[in-house]
Enzyme design. Structure first.
Site, PDB file in Angstrom:
ATOM      1  N   HIS A  59     -87.530  76.644 -11.933  1.00 64.87           N
ATOM      2  CA  HIS A  59     -89.087  77.020 -11.675  1.00 64.87           C
ATOM      3  C   HIS A  59     -89.441  77.942 -12.592  1.00 64.87           C
ATOM      4  O   HIS A  59     -89.696  79.052 -12.023  1.00 64.87           O
ATOM      5  CB  HIS A  59     -88.894  77.358 -10.120  1.00 64.87           C
ATOM      6  CG  HIS A  59     -88.788  76.224  -9.167  1.00 64.87           C
ATOM      7  ND1 HIS A  59     -88.599  76.709  -7.947  1.00 64.87           N
ATOM      8  CD2 HIS A  59     -89.040  74.875  -9.266  1.00 64.87           C
ATOM      9  CE1 HIS A  59     -88.438  75.338  -7.269  1.00 64.87           C
ATOM     10  NE2 HIS A  59     -88.752  74.277  -8.109  1.00 64.87           N
ATOM     11  N   GLU A 144     -84.342  73.153  -3.241  1.00 66.27           N
ATOM     12  CA  GLU A 144     -82.766  73.226  -2.900  1.00 66.27           C
ATOM     13  C   GLU A 144     -82.731  73.113  -1.368  1.00 66.27           C
ATOM     14  O   GLU A 144     -81.673  72.673  -1.073  1.00 66.27           O
ATOM     15  CB  GLU A 144     -82.558  75.067  -3.152  1.00 66.27           C
ATOM     16  CG  GLU A 144     -81.189  75.405  -2.714  1.00 66.27           C
ATOM     17  CD  GLU A 144     -81.032  76.827  -2.894  1.00 66.27           C
ATOM     18  OE1 GLU A 144     -80.062  77.297  -1.630  1.00 66.27           O
ATOM     19  OE2 GLU A 144     -81.529  77.635  -3.889  1.00 66.27           O
ATOM     20  N   SER A 240     -91.584  79.659  -7.956  1.00 59.42           N
ATOM     21  CA  SER A 240     -90.120  80.314  -7.993  1.00 59.42           C
ATOM     22  C   SER A 240     -89.902  81.092  -6.791  1.00 59.42           C
ATOM     23  O   SER A 240     -90.642  82.173  -6.475  1.00 59.42           O
ATOM     24  CB  SER A 240     -90.083  81.040  -9.232  1.00 59.42           C
ATOM     25  OG  SER A 240     -88.980  81.984  -9.027  1.00 59.42           O
ATOM     26  N   SER A 241     -89.217  80.504  -5.831  1.00 56.30           N
ATOM     27  CA  SER A 241     -88.919  81.446  -4.628  1.00 56.30           C
ATOM     28  C   SER A 241     -88.568  82.739  -4.841  1.00 56.30           C
ATOM     29  O   SER A 241     -88.914  83.596  -4.257  1.00 56.30           O
ATOM     30  CB  SER A 241     -88.032  80.481  -3.757  1.00 56.30           C
ATOM     31  OG  SER A 241     -87.627  81.561  -2.542  1.00 56.30           O
ATOM     32  N   SER A 285     -85.371  82.815 -13.361  1.00 61.42           N
ATOM     33  CA  SER A 285     -85.546  81.717 -14.269  1.00 61.42           C
ATOM     34  C   SER A 285     -86.571  81.972 -15.225  1.00 61.42           C
ATOM     35  O   SER A 285     -87.048  81.079 -15.921  1.00 61.42           O
ATOM     36  CB  SER A 285     -86.159  80.584 -13.335  1.00 61.42           C
ATOM     37  OG  SER A 285     -87.256  80.779 -12.436  1.00 61.42           O
TER      38      SER A 285
END
Length: 339
Positions: A59, A144, A240-241, A285
């Site tokens: 991400h 995920e 992006s978590s 990431s």
């Protein structure tokens, strides 16, 4: 750049506070992301373009755009991949149903699922075999979570919000276990766990921590530096978590303000008004070149002093997926991508 485990006050010649940057370490690429990105790069060098990737390999907008320019085609589902073509599964993991669909379409696959996500998948298998109800703490819609829940959909229930805790129904309160998405906030996860224990006192924990070591380390580094910061800039993408969690952690730990940006150009001048100390970090990431561009952006505006706040030294590495390793070993003279 100086290295400092804890930030120290700096004073300029006029007796005022000097503009400074606290740079978190560790930050940026984790081992799972590095493995996934290198997998796609090596696949391009080994097999040639186009290479198909289901979902975003990681991400991060910059990574995805860069790979797209080199011939990677990102798709949402495997039915968008031509029959018989090569597809790479992203670092976030996929469910057995996705593997089955790929097999039906005769697709060649390379599974770049992060080994730490694979570990959670194996935990789902184990507890499902033992007839447990599995409460998966994570964010609804995240790739995920979809992959992990898909390993045993009949016994996995997603717990995202506090309201979800009240909705959980189990068959046997003595056989309930919680697992989690690997990129969550540690504190948020344990808050959900405590709420679940209020309903299910016999709730079991996973055999080992599900939250990724890199996620935990990056959050800890932010917690250490945030109380010193007027502003924390987190480099990372909106989807992006783990990057979004870093913004939340910074604010909870005492930063006056915190923002998420993909690129230095997104930093608004108003954010810097009246600011002395800027904290900088990045999600797992994010390539470090984007962080360096943020530092350059700040230096142009007077933030030349950079103190690196080191809370851990990461040495974890993961081998490339076996499907790719085999072809690389069979063709040792084939050109390989260099990152």
């Amino acid at each position: 750049m100086t290295t400092s485990p804890e930030a120290t006050d700096l004073v300029d010649q006029d007796g005022g506070r000097t503009k400074r940057v606290l740079l978190a370490k560790p930050r940026g690429y984790c081992a799972g992301v590095d493995r996934a990105v290198v997998t796609v790069e090596k696949a391009l060098e080994t097999y040639g373009a186009p290479i198909y990737v289901r979902k975003e390999i990681v991400h991060n907008r910059h990574v995805v755009d860069t790979l797209s320019e080199r011939g990677v085609i990102f798709v949402d589902e495997t039915d968008e991949v031509p029959e018989g073509a090569l597809v790479v599964f992203s670092a976030h993991g996929v469910s057995p149903a996705v593997h089955e669909e790929a097999a039906k379409r005769n697709l060649r696959t390379i599974d770049a699922t992060c080994p730490l996500v694979t570990k959670v998948h194996k935990e789902v298998h184990r507890f499902a075999r033992e007839d447990y109800d599995i409460l998966l703490i994570g964010h609804e819609g995240h790739e995920e979570v979809e992959g992990t829940a898909g390993e045993a959909p009949d016994v996995v229930q997603l717990v995202d919000t506090a309201e979800d805790v009240d909705k959980v129904q189990v068959r046997d309160p003595s056989k309930v276990v919680w697992l989690s998405q690997t990129t969550l906030s540690v504190d948020e996860t344990m808050e959900r766990v405590d709420q679940l224990k209020g309903r299910f006192p016999d709730l079991q924990a996973p055999p080992s921590d599900d939250i990724c070591y890199a996620t935990s380390n990056r959050q800890h580094a932010v917690k250490v530096m945030a109380p010193e910061c007027d502003l924390v800039i987190v480099v990372g993408s909106q989807n992006s978590s783990n990057s979004k969690r870093l913004v939340e952690v910074a604010l909870q730990a005492g930063a006056s303000a915190s923002y998420l940006v993909d690129f230095a150009s997104q930093i608004e001048e108003a954010w810097l008004d009246g600011v002395t100390t800027v904290g900088v970090t990045s999600g797992a990431s994010v390539p470090d070149v984007l962080v360096m561009q943020v530092l350059d952006h700040l230096a142009e505006r007077g933030w030349n002093q950079v103190d690196e706040v080191t809370t851990a030294n990461e040495k974890v590495t993961f081998a490339l997926p076996r499907e790719l390793r085999k072809d690389l070993d069979d063709n040792p003279d084939k050109p390989r991508g260099v990152r």
